[in-house]
Design a protein around this motif. Sequence first.
Motif, short mmCIF file in Angstrom:
data_model
loop_
_atom_site.label_atom_id
_atom_site.label_comp_id
_atom_site.label_asym_id
_atom_site.label_seq_id
_atom_site.Cartn_x
_atom_site.Cartn_y
_atom_site.Cartn_z
N ILE A 74 18.57 -8.84 12.30
CA ILE A 74 17.62 -9.35 12.96
C ILE A 74 16.81 -10.35 11.99
N GLN A 75 16.40 -11.51 12.88
CA GLN A 75 15.47 -12.39 12.19
C GLN A 75 14.43 -11.71 11.32
N LYS A 76 14.33 -12.22 10.04
CA LYS A 76 13.62 -11.49 9.05
C LYS A 76 12.25 -11.77 9.44
N SER A 77 11.48 -12.81 9.58
CA SER A 77 10.34 -12.99 9.98
C SER A 77 9.85 -12.05 11.21
N ARG A 78 10.65 -11.60 12.12
CA ARG A 78 10.49 -10.91 13.07
C ARG A 78 10.30 -9.55 12.52
N ASN A 84 4.21 -5.46 9.72
CA ASN A 84 2.56 -5.93 9.30
C ASN A 84 2.02 -5.49 10.22
N ALA A 85 2.25 -6.00 11.67
CA ALA A 85 1.36 -5.47 12.79
C ALA A 85 1.05 -4.29 12.94
N LEU A 86 2.26 -3.30 12.75
CA LEU A 86 1.97 -1.89 12.79
C LEU A 86 1.07 -1.26 11.51
N GLN A 87 1.12 -1.90 10.36
CA GLN A 87 0.44 -1.32 9.27
C GLN A 87 -1.18 -1.74 9.68
N VAL A 90 -2.21 1.05 11.59
CA VAL A 90 -2.62 2.36 10.73
C VAL A 90 -3.87 2.06 10.05
N MET A 91 -4.25 0.86 9.65
CA MET A 91 -5.18 0.64 8.78
C MET A 91 -6.55 0.82 9.67
N VAL A 92 -6.34 0.25 11.10
CA VAL A 92 -7.57 0.50 12.18
C VAL A 92 -8.02 1.94 12.35
N VAL A 93 -6.68 2.77 12.41
CA VAL A 93 -7.05 4.18 12.81
C VAL A 93 -7.54 4.87 11.60
N LEU A 94 -7.15 4.23 10.20
CA LEU A 94 -7.83 4.91 9.03
C LEU A 94 -9.39 4.49 8.88
N VAL A 95 -9.87 3.30 9.59
CA VAL A 95 -11.12 2.80 9.36
C VAL A 95 -12.22 3.90 10.40
N VAL A 96 -11.32 3.83 11.57
CA VAL A 96 -12.12 4.61 12.64
C VAL A 96 -12.21 6.30 12.01
N THR A 185 0.23 -11.07 8.88
CA THR A 185 0.86 -11.08 9.97
C THR A 185 0.90 -12.33 10.80
N ILE A 186 -0.34 -12.96 10.89
CA ILE A 186 -0.49 -14.15 11.40
C ILE A 186 0.29 -15.53 10.78
N LEU A 187 0.28 -15.30 9.60
CA LEU A 187 1.05 -16.45 8.75
C LEU A 187 2.61 -16.36 9.16
#
Length: 406
Positions: A74-78, A84-87, A90-96, A185-187
């Motif tokens: 699979i394309q490495k950037s994908r 990263n997006a899934l992490q 995880v971080m948003v859930v942690l903050v909440v 993730t955006i980069l």
Amino acid sequence: MADSWTSLLKNKTFVLVWLSGMTVMLGFSIFFLSVSWFVVDEMQQPAILGVVMMTIAIPRVAMMIYGGVLADKIQKSRIMFTTNALQVVVMVVLVVLVQQDALQTTSLIILAFVFGFLDAFFFPAASAMIPSIIPVHQLQQANSWYQGSTELMFIIGPVGAGLLLTFGGFAFAFSAAAVLIALSTILIYPPFLKDPVPEARSGRPTAWMDLKEGLAYVRRSGIHRSGTMVIITINLLMIGPLLISIPMLISALGGAPWQLSLLEGGFSTGTFLLSVLLVTWSLKQRRGRWVLGALGVSFFLLLVFSQVEALPVLVIVITLMGGAGMLVYLPTITMIQEKTDNNKLGRVMSLVNFASSGFEPIAFALISFLVAASISIQTVLMYTSVTGMVLTGLLLWLSPEFRQTD
């Protein structure tokens, strides 16, 4: 060399990967320190800190090789973008959970497991990305700059985390880590990078078949085989023992926490400075001999480290050890990448990453067992260094192809 570096900066894909690597490593560094302090200070359960760290490390190591198999399909950037997006989730859930004062031991361990599991897919793809977008003659400069930048983030991260925790609290620190991972993730958004898409392979090979093919590929090559052994040796017998021994050594010498910070900072500073040096110093001749020489020097310095007690000397020696260790690691990685076919980069680099990450926990366990058996940490480090020097001699003797590689 200036022209080489200028051309690297003109490579848009490399610049985006480099910036992404720095932001994600800074986010990870803030996350790890904040989690550690949350467990010790907020939850008042220092005994489970090791469990939390292992929960991050075990799935990361266990799934890393499969992550490399995926990176060849699979394309490495994908892959990097998705993990990263899934992490970030995880971080948003942690903050909440932190904001609602609902973060308990079980939920923290589950989130740590998911975070480590995702890392297993990110790092093989990231390691295979650079040689797929950089010409062979620029690999050393690209690897050195990328590695040096990420090492710098692990120096800055703990300081930043301390400030965030002091002035904003845990939710603020975790939020900052989430923002940094989101920026990364955006980069690496695939349409921005436009990195190569792996060619479709004939037939329908299973993951197990792909893995066996990668292992056979490494076994057939003297450079791959010896390079992997070099990385295993330095992680099992130098870096792993050193990292776990620092707090034990400071405690045995009756030191204070600030002395612990000096030693850890010295090691990171050494790795960073050597990485910067390799950006400007084109190590193209007798690289195999340089690597094996630096490996021997690393274990000699470890022997010295085990025998001295004066803090200024320990800081100097551990800084030199960080530099010597990086002089082993970076050229070895570059040589392996140069000798690897593009359609096998993911699998080969996942095996190399496994050799790098998978043996440090073994070193942690062995050192802890020996110290628990009432052997002083100085004695353990002395025997470890002697064992490392013996293995370095064996590698010099049994690895002529690696030793003679330019």
